[in-house]
Design a protein around this motif. Sequence first.
Motif, PDB file in Angstrom:
ATOM      1  N   ALA A 105       0.725  -1.201   0.033  1.00  0.00           N
ATOM      2  CA  ALA A 105      -0.073   0.008  -0.042  1.00  0.00           C
ATOM      3  C   ALA A 105       0.981   1.428   0.131  1.00  0.00           C
ATOM      4  N   VAL A 106       0.481   2.154  -1.024  1.00  0.00           N
ATOM      5  CA  VAL A 106       1.236   3.186  -1.072  1.00  0.00           C
ATOM      6  C   VAL A 106       0.441   4.781  -0.814  1.00  0.00           C
ATOM      7  N   THR A 107       0.821   5.403   0.327  1.00  0.00           N
ATOM      8  CA  THR A 107       0.141   6.767   0.323  1.00  0.00           C
ATOM      9  C   THR A 107       1.162   7.797   0.561  1.00  0.00           C
ATOM     10  N   GLY A 108       0.671   8.961   0.869  1.00  0.00           N
ATOM     11  CA  GLY A 108       1.544  10.386   1.025  1.00  0.00           C
ATOM     12  C   GLY A 108       0.982  11.590   0.416  1.00  0.00           C
ATOM     13  N   SER A 109       1.455  12.656   0.790  1.00  0.00           N
ATOM     14  CA  SER A 109       0.706  13.968   0.670  1.00  0.00           C
ATOM     15  C   SER A 109       1.163  14.234  -0.877  1.00  0.00           C
ATOM     16  N   PHE A 110       2.232  13.546  -1.357  1.00  0.00           N
ATOM     17  CA  PHE A 110       2.670  13.834  -2.915  1.00  0.00           C
ATOM     18  C   PHE A 110       3.531  12.700  -3.260  1.00  0.00           C
ATOM     19  N   TYR A 164      -9.895  13.562   3.544  1.00  0.00           N
ATOM     20  CA  TYR A 164     -10.713  13.891   5.063  1.00  0.00           C
ATOM     21  C   TYR A 164     -10.207  12.673   6.010  1.00  0.00           C
ATOM     22  N   PRO A 165     -10.045  12.895   7.063  1.00  0.00           N
ATOM     23  CA  PRO A 165      -9.750  11.860   8.230  1.00  0.00           C
ATOM     24  C   PRO A 165     -10.679  10.723   8.204  1.00  0.00           C
ATOM     25  N   ASN A 166     -10.509   9.699   8.409  1.00  0.00           N
ATOM     26  CA  ASN A 166     -11.048   8.506   8.547  1.00  0.00           C
ATOM     27  C   ASN A 166     -11.440   8.100   7.309  1.00  0.00           C
ATOM     28  N   GLU A 167     -10.917   8.469   5.974  1.00  0.00           N
ATOM     29  CA  GLU A 167     -11.015   7.621   4.774  1.00  0.00           C
ATOM     30  C   GLU A 167     -10.036   6.644   4.654  1.00  0.00           C
ATOM     31  N   ILE A 168      -8.972   6.600   5.107  1.00  0.00           N
ATOM     32  CA  ILE A 168      -7.812   5.584   4.744  1.00  0.00           C
ATOM     33  C   ILE A 168      -8.159   4.356   5.661  1.00  0.00           C
ATOM     34  N   THR A 169      -8.820   4.515   6.934  1.00  0.00           N
ATOM     35  CA  THR A 169      -8.892   3.436   7.792  1.00  0.00           C
ATOM     36  C   THR A 169      -9.547   2.208   6.965  1.00  0.00           C
ATOM     37  N   PRO A 177      -2.534  -4.587   4.010  1.00  0.00           N
ATOM     38  CA  PRO A 177      -1.248  -4.387   3.338  1.00  0.00           C
ATOM     39  C   PRO A 177      -0.156  -5.488   4.058  1.00  0.00           C
ATOM     40  N   ASP A 178       0.670  -5.889   3.232  1.00  0.00           N
ATOM     41  CA  ASP A 178       1.693  -6.783   3.839  1.00  0.00           C
ATOM     42  C   ASP A 178       2.963  -5.586   4.199  1.00  0.00           C
ATOM     43  N   ILE A 179       2.775  -4.649   3.505  1.00  0.00           N
ATOM     44  CA  ILE A 179       3.750  -3.730   3.833  1.00  0.00           C
ATOM     45  C   ILE A 179       3.174  -2.323   3.232  1.00  0.00           C
ATOM     46  N   CYS A 180       3.659  -1.245   3.852  1.00  0.00           N
ATOM     47  CA  CYS A 180       3.179  -0.138   3.336  1.00  0.00           C
ATOM     48  C   CYS A 180       4.264   1.145   3.276  1.00  0.00           C
ATOM     49  N   LEU A 181       4.114   2.058   2.360  1.00  0.00           N
ATOM     50  CA  LEU A 181       4.994   3.013   2.224  1.00  0.00           C
ATOM     51  C   LEU A 181       4.404   4.285   2.317  1.00  0.00           C
ATOM     52  N   ILE A 182       4.910   5.288   2.939  1.00  0.00           N
ATOM     53  CA  ILE A 182       4.211   6.711   3.255  1.00  0.00           C
ATOM     54  C   ILE A 182       5.281   7.613   2.475  1.00  0.00           C
ATOM     55  N   THR A 183       5.100   8.060   1.502  1.00  0.00           N
ATOM     56  CA  THR A 183       6.196   8.764   0.446  1.00  0.00           C
ATOM     57  C   THR A 183       6.466  10.157   1.360  1.00  0.00           C
ATOM     58  N   THR A 184       5.590  10.667   1.913  1.00  0.00           N
ATOM     59  CA  THR A 184       5.991  12.097   2.668  1.00  0.00           C
ATOM     60  C   THR A 184       4.541  12.890   3.107  1.00  0.00           C
ATOM     61  N   VAL A 185       4.761  13.303   4.179  1.00  0.00           N
ATOM     62  CA  VAL A 185       3.630  14.098   4.950  1.00  0.00           C
ATOM     63  C   VAL A 185       3.812  15.541   4.953  1.00  0.00           C
ATOM     64  N   GLU A 186       2.913  16.257   3.939  1.00  0.00           N
ATOM     65  CA  GLU A 186       2.908  17.799   3.970  1.00  0.00           C
ATOM     66  C   GLU A 186       1.583  18.355   4.200  1.00  0.00           C
ATOM     67  N   ARG A 187       1.811  19.865   3.910  1.00  0.00           N
ATOM     68  CA  ARG A 187       0.559  20.513   4.280  1.00  0.00           C
ATOM     69  C   ARG A 187      -0.586  20.455   3.312  1.00  0.00           C
ATOM     70  N   MET A 188      -0.922  19.420   2.883  1.00  0.00           N
ATOM     71  CA  MET A 188      -1.998  19.226   1.788  1.00  0.00           C
ATOM     72  C   MET A 188      -3.208  18.676   2.653  1.00  0.00           C
ATOM     73  N   HIS A 189      -4.607  19.450   2.478  1.00  0.00           N
ATOM     74  CA  HIS A 189      -5.726  18.856   3.073  1.00  0.00           C
ATOM     75  C   HIS A 189      -5.800  19.307   4.319  1.00  0.00           C
ATOM     76  N   GLU A 205      -3.395   6.269   9.284  1.00  0.00           N
ATOM     77  CA  GLU A 205      -4.394   5.323   9.042  1.00  0.00           C
ATOM     78  C   GLU A 205      -4.282   4.128   8.350  1.00  0.00           C
ATOM     79  N   ILE A 206      -3.327   4.208   7.306  1.00  0.00           N
ATOM     80  CA  ILE A 206      -2.788   3.214   6.468  1.00  0.00           C
ATOM     81  C   ILE A 206      -2.272   1.993   7.133  1.00  0.00           C
ATOM     82  N   PHE A 207      -2.030   2.302   8.760  1.00  0.00           N
ATOM     83  CA  PHE A 207      -1.466   1.260   9.579  1.00  0.00           C
ATOM     84  C   PHE A 207      -2.706   0.174  10.147  1.00  0.00           C
ATOM     85  N   ASP A 208      -3.839   0.873  10.070  1.00  0.00           N
ATOM     86  CA  ASP A 208      -5.108   0.287  10.740  1.00  0.00           C
ATOM     87  C   ASP A 208      -5.381  -1.126   9.986  1.00  0.00           C
TER      88      ASP A 208
END
Length: 471
Positions: A105-110, A164-169, A177-189, A205-208
């Motif tokens: 699973a891949v998430t991140g601000s950009f 919004y919060p509570n969308e990724i959970t 996910p067997d593994i996840c990657l958070i590319t970066t966390v920035e001031r988006m949203h 929330e991707i950890f949930d």
Amino acid sequence: MKSPLWTSDAVIEATEGLSQHSWTATGFSIDSRTIEPGDLFLALKGPIHDGHDYVEEAIKRGAVAAIVHKDYPSEIPVVRVEDTYEALKALAIASRKRTKAKIIAVTGSFGKTSTKEALKLVLSHQGQVIASQRSYNNFWGVPLTLCQLPENYDYGVIEIGMNYPNEITPLSQMVKPDICLITTVERMHIENCGSYEGVADAKAEIFDGMDRGSPAVIKKDNPMFSRIEARARQKGLEVIAFGADPTADIRLLDTTVVDNKLLVKAMIGARELSYYVPAVGEHWAYNSLGLLAVVWQIGANVELAAESLSQFQLLEGRGAIKEINFGQGKITIVDESYNAGPGSMIAALKTLGRLQPGQGGRRIAVLGDMGELGSHSKELHIALSEPIADNKIDLIFATGEKMYDLFQVLDAKARGYHDNDLEVFSIKVAEQIQTGDVIMVKGSRGMRAYVGRMSKVIEKILERSKQFNTA
């Protein structure tokens, strides 16, 4: 020949639907326009279109059956369910249970879509892989990707996004996910999440949906690292940190631009690697570290993956660099038009600063509003003046009421043109481009479906280029 993906019995069992027909599908689609012979069509009802209106068209195009929550004549092969969106989720869960694939699973601000595509590329050299199409990373895109995952594939790369919060959970709990990657966390949203910390919590929330002991790959060089790390450890996950920080597990040692490519030197565990990424932006060094960390943790070949990165092509709207004939010379366009936030905007300005204009040319940034920043909007737009100066950007063209806050504080010589009317603005920008210019175009996406609204500027520049070259 395509392998079977879904049988009528498997669909009926997963959805508790009813059907009078027996069939085997080799593909899965929710868009009647993309149906290929052998596909299974699921009719979703959206805010504008209802897939039930296109069931017969899908069958004519070669769909073996359709999943519906309305009645159809008995000769049309359908699986009748209570609700097709609930059926989509049920099939996604069934697909996840049966697959042997490693799910990433891949998430991140950009950077998540481009990194997802790069992961798909490097893993395709080592096994069979499926990845989310385009930016299909929301409440219907994520289950759609799982429904398209063949049972015997080796890897699935699932992009997960949020506004919004509570969308990724719930999506993480579906994907597991067997593994996840958070590319970066920035001031988006930040407007929707309340604060920068709220953005970090939403991404975490991707950890949930992950099992204890699973790896979470997180960027160390980020103000929110400690917060996200703590959330991961609370879930019992193994944190794999990447970045230039000396304590990172995957460490960036050096980057050099060679022939408009990044030469990256990195330490991955105990191994030192050098490899090329076909990009000039420093953020791509970090993206490459994150994806190689994933490759390392799933037991795939890191050296082969690093070598494969040289074949990656940046996506339109997400950093693709185009050299265009323009009059008696050329111009260069850096297409960052898909979307924008403060972090990605700074990264794009740094990329522009690394590119050398041709003779008589200028570095030009064409900037549109950054959305969903709430009460922080004015200060974050104005703050772009610093990276503009640091990266020696010669001229700024700006559109939108929010970007006007930045435009006003720029030095007079850097102010090119401002207009809130995108059509008028795009024409004016195109008229002022000259041979040798390097132009970076970026702004928030707006309401256009799969391209950013700022792509209008690129369209007008290309139109003028054709007029120049045919004159």
